[in-house]
Design a protein around this motif. Structure first.
Motif, PDB file in Angstrom:
ATOM      1  N   ALA A 185     -12.650   8.634  -1.942  1.00  0.00           N
ATOM      2  CA  ALA A 185     -11.949   7.724  -2.625  1.00  0.00           C
ATOM      3  C   ALA A 185     -10.692   7.190  -2.026  1.00  0.00           C
ATOM      4  O   ALA A 185     -10.524   5.795  -2.270  1.00  0.00           O
ATOM      5  CB  ALA A 185     -11.239   8.563  -3.833  1.00  0.00           C
ATOM      6  N   GLY A 186     -10.086   7.433  -1.044  1.00  0.00           N
ATOM      7  CA  GLY A 186      -9.333   7.028  -0.242  1.00  0.00           C
ATOM      8  C   GLY A 186      -9.555   5.711   0.710  1.00  0.00           C
ATOM      9  O   GLY A 186      -9.150   4.689   0.618  1.00  0.00           O
ATOM     10  N   THR A 187     -10.882   6.140   1.021  1.00  0.00           N
ATOM     11  CA  THR A 187     -11.636   4.927   1.720  1.00  0.00           C
ATOM     12  C   THR A 187     -11.929   3.942   1.049  1.00  0.00           C
ATOM     13  O   THR A 187     -11.668   2.654   1.347  1.00  0.00           O
ATOM     14  CB  THR A 187     -12.796   5.411   2.815  1.00  0.00           C
ATOM     15  OG1 THR A 187     -12.552   6.422   3.700  1.00  0.00           O
ATOM     16  CG2 THR A 187     -13.348   4.402   3.380  1.00  0.00           C
ATOM     17  N   ALA A 188     -12.451   4.063  -0.145  1.00  0.00           N
ATOM     18  CA  ALA A 188     -13.045   3.076  -0.907  1.00  0.00           C
ATOM     19  C   ALA A 188     -12.077   2.295  -1.850  1.00  0.00           C
ATOM     20  O   ALA A 188     -11.805   1.205  -2.261  1.00  0.00           O
ATOM     21  CB  ALA A 188     -13.968   3.608  -1.981  1.00  0.00           C
ATOM     22  N   LEU A 189     -10.870   3.051  -2.306  1.00  0.00           N
ATOM     23  CA  LEU A 189      -9.864   2.723  -3.201  1.00  0.00           C
ATOM     24  C   LEU A 189      -8.476   2.615  -2.581  1.00  0.00           C
ATOM     25  O   LEU A 189      -7.462   2.141  -3.525  1.00  0.00           O
ATOM     26  CB  LEU A 189      -9.919   3.266  -4.596  1.00  0.00           C
ATOM     27  CG  LEU A 189     -11.183   3.520  -5.247  1.00  0.00           C
ATOM     28  CD1 LEU A 189     -11.105   4.605  -6.498  1.00  0.00           C
ATOM     29  CD2 LEU A 189     -11.697   2.252  -5.861  1.00  0.00           C
ATOM     30  N   GLY A 190      -8.140   3.185  -1.536  1.00  0.00           N
ATOM     31  CA  GLY A 190      -6.851   3.241  -0.942  1.00  0.00           C
ATOM     32  C   GLY A 190      -6.313   2.412  -0.141  1.00  0.00           C
ATOM     33  O   GLY A 190      -5.281   2.121   0.427  1.00  0.00           O
ATOM     34  N   ARG A 191      -7.094   1.051  -0.025  1.00  0.00           N
ATOM     35  CA  ARG A 191      -6.495   0.020   0.735  1.00  0.00           C
ATOM     36  C   ARG A 191      -5.629  -0.942  -0.091  1.00  0.00           C
ATOM     37  O   ARG A 191      -4.585  -1.311   0.675  1.00  0.00           O
ATOM     38  CB  ARG A 191      -7.780  -0.944   0.985  1.00  0.00           C
ATOM     39  CG  ARG A 191      -9.077  -0.080   1.767  1.00  0.00           C
ATOM     40  CD  ARG A 191      -8.461   0.385   2.923  1.00  0.00           C
ATOM     41  NE  ARG A 191      -9.797   1.200   3.717  1.00  0.00           N
ATOM     42  CZ  ARG A 191      -9.616   1.731   4.846  1.00  0.00           C
ATOM     43  NH1 ARG A 191      -8.346   1.870   5.704  1.00  0.00           N
ATOM     44  NH2 ARG A 191     -10.768   2.186   5.473  1.00  0.00           N
ATOM     45  N   ARG A 192      -5.762  -1.175  -1.408  1.00  0.00           N
ATOM     46  CA  ARG A 192      -4.934  -2.050  -1.910  1.00  0.00           C
ATOM     47  C   ARG A 192      -4.911  -1.681  -3.519  1.00  0.00           C
ATOM     48  O   ARG A 192      -5.595  -0.728  -3.840  1.00  0.00           O
ATOM     49  CB  ARG A 192      -5.281  -3.465  -1.809  1.00  0.00           C
ATOM     50  CG  ARG A 192      -6.744  -3.914  -2.305  1.00  0.00           C
ATOM     51  CD  ARG A 192      -7.204  -5.279  -2.116  1.00  0.00           C
ATOM     52  NE  ARG A 192      -7.111  -5.466  -0.845  1.00  0.00           N
ATOM     53  CZ  ARG A 192      -7.950  -5.500  -0.082  1.00  0.00           C
ATOM     54  NH1 ARG A 192      -9.196  -5.044  -0.324  1.00  0.00           N
ATOM     55  NH2 ARG A 192      -7.923  -5.842   1.383  1.00  0.00           N
ATOM     56  N   GLY A 193      -3.687  -2.258  -4.331  1.00  0.00           N
ATOM     57  CA  GLY A 193      -3.709  -1.916  -5.817  1.00  0.00           C
ATOM     58  C   GLY A 193      -2.947  -0.588  -5.824  1.00  0.00           C
ATOM     59  O   GLY A 193      -2.238  -0.145  -5.021  1.00  0.00           O
ATOM     60  N   PRO A 194      -2.764  -0.133  -7.213  1.00  0.00           N
ATOM     61  CA  PRO A 194      -2.024   0.793  -7.686  1.00  0.00           C
ATOM     62  C   PRO A 194      -1.942   2.178  -7.080  1.00  0.00           C
ATOM     63  O   PRO A 194      -1.117   2.987  -6.789  1.00  0.00           O
ATOM     64  CB  PRO A 194      -2.165   1.013  -9.076  1.00  0.00           C
ATOM     65  CG  PRO A 194      -3.288   0.287  -9.477  1.00  0.00           C
ATOM     66  CD  PRO A 194      -3.545  -0.631  -8.233  1.00  0.00           C
ATOM     67  N   LEU A 195      -3.377   2.682  -6.665  1.00  0.00           N
ATOM     68  CA  LEU A 195      -3.688   3.640  -6.008  1.00  0.00           C
ATOM     69  C   LEU A 195      -3.460   3.964  -4.531  1.00  0.00           C
ATOM     70  O   LEU A 195      -3.876   4.779  -3.852  1.00  0.00           O
ATOM     71  CB  LEU A 195      -5.069   4.181  -6.370  1.00  0.00           C
ATOM     72  CG  LEU A 195      -5.320   4.351  -7.886  1.00  0.00           C
ATOM     73  CD1 LEU A 195      -7.043   4.840  -8.053  1.00  0.00           C
ATOM     74  CD2 LEU A 195      -4.538   5.561  -8.382  1.00  0.00           C
TER      75      LEU A 195
END
Length: 290
Positions: A185-195
């Motif tokens: 999840a960090g690799t897929a969603l942790g680049r930008r945005g609220p997460l």
């Protein structure tokens, strides 16, 4: 015999799940194209997982004797890595190494040992070397670091013996799944945005996306091994998140990137079990499985 039977039932539920995930993961990393930057590292990690999983699950087939051997073995290696990072001397290393075997052994031989007596023994063990040596300049720091190491590693790993087989096995499997879920999840969603916000300056790569991934993965793991409960899940999730940050804190002060170099894809043993240590402590604190 009954304890071995219960452990066997727990392993029987976990083996298909772990085996299926390992198999799918092996196919996935084998199929990665050469241009993927982390291909070599992911393959090393998979090989380490493939070796560690049978050792972990197999220990539970042997009942409490097996989980004691597992806890003691992990503890001896982990306290050695911790002592080097903490800059502890030979005396403190001996204390930590002895505790790595003695504390899980006590949990095996005397289930439900009184917490007050155990705390007193740990405090005495932590301060004895610095006090006897008369270290007035750094003795307090040495004692504090030793006490921290005693609780963080031998006491935590004693949970593999003190908790019932179902709970201890479920915690180990859930933490492992949580680490993978957090990374994905960090690799897929942790680049930008609220997460994408980091959890702590101690480890800027650990983001809220990773927490979300760990939450989903730990819940799924506990559910498929038949151990899901809100209290247990919350303790495992908190341990999975805090464990990484606790070790990052220790490594930052020590000025090292990894606790060791011998475990392919991870570094040292502490880099692999840091989440498990805190999760076991929190689960024991809740009283679940005791």
């Amino acid at each position: 015999m009954s304890a071995l039977f219960v452990a066997g039932e727990a392993v029987a539920r976990a083996v298909p799940v772990v085996g299926g995930v390992l198999g799918a993961g092996g196919v996935a990393v084998a199929a990665l194209p050469a241009r993927v930057r982390m291909r070599a590292e992911l393959r090393r990690r998979w090989r380490s997982w493939a070796l560690a999983a049978p050792l972990f699950l197999g220990a539970f087939l042997l009942g409490r004797a097996g989980t004691f051997a597992l806890a003691a073995g992990l503890g001896v290696v982990a306290v050695g890595e911790y002592a080097r990072m903490a800059g502890l001397g030979r005396g403190e290393r001996i204390v930590l190494g002895a505790a790595a075997v003695a504390v899980p052994g006590l949990a095996w031989a005397v289930p439900g040992v009184d917490a007050v007596r155990a705390a007193g023994a740990l405090l005495g063990a932590a301060v004895i070397v610095a006090v006897v040596s008369g270290d007035a300049s750094g003795g307090f720091t040495r004692a504090c670091r030793t006490l921290f190491g005693l609780v963080w590693i031998p006491v935590a790993l004693a949970g593999l013996v003190a908790l019932d087989a179902d709970t201890a096995l479920a915690v180990g499997v859930a933490v492992a799944f949580g680490d993978v879920g957090a990374w994905c999840a960090g690799t897929a969603l942790g680049r930008r945005g609220p997460l994408s916000y980091p959890l702590s300056p101690l480890s800027p790569n650990k983001t809220w996306a990773g927490v979300a991934g760990a939450a989903c993965a730990t819940a799924a793991a506990l559910a498929v091994v038949g151990a899901f409960a809100i209290t247990l899940w919350a303790a495992v999730l908190a341990g999975a998140v805090l464990g990484d940050l606790v070790e990052s804190m220790v490594k930052r002060e020590a000025g090292v990137k990894d606790a060791g170099t011998w475990l392919p894809g991870f570094g040292g043993l502490l880099d692999r079990v840091d989440s498990l240590l805190v999760a076991l402590l929190l689960v024991m604190a809740t009283g679940v499985g005791l």
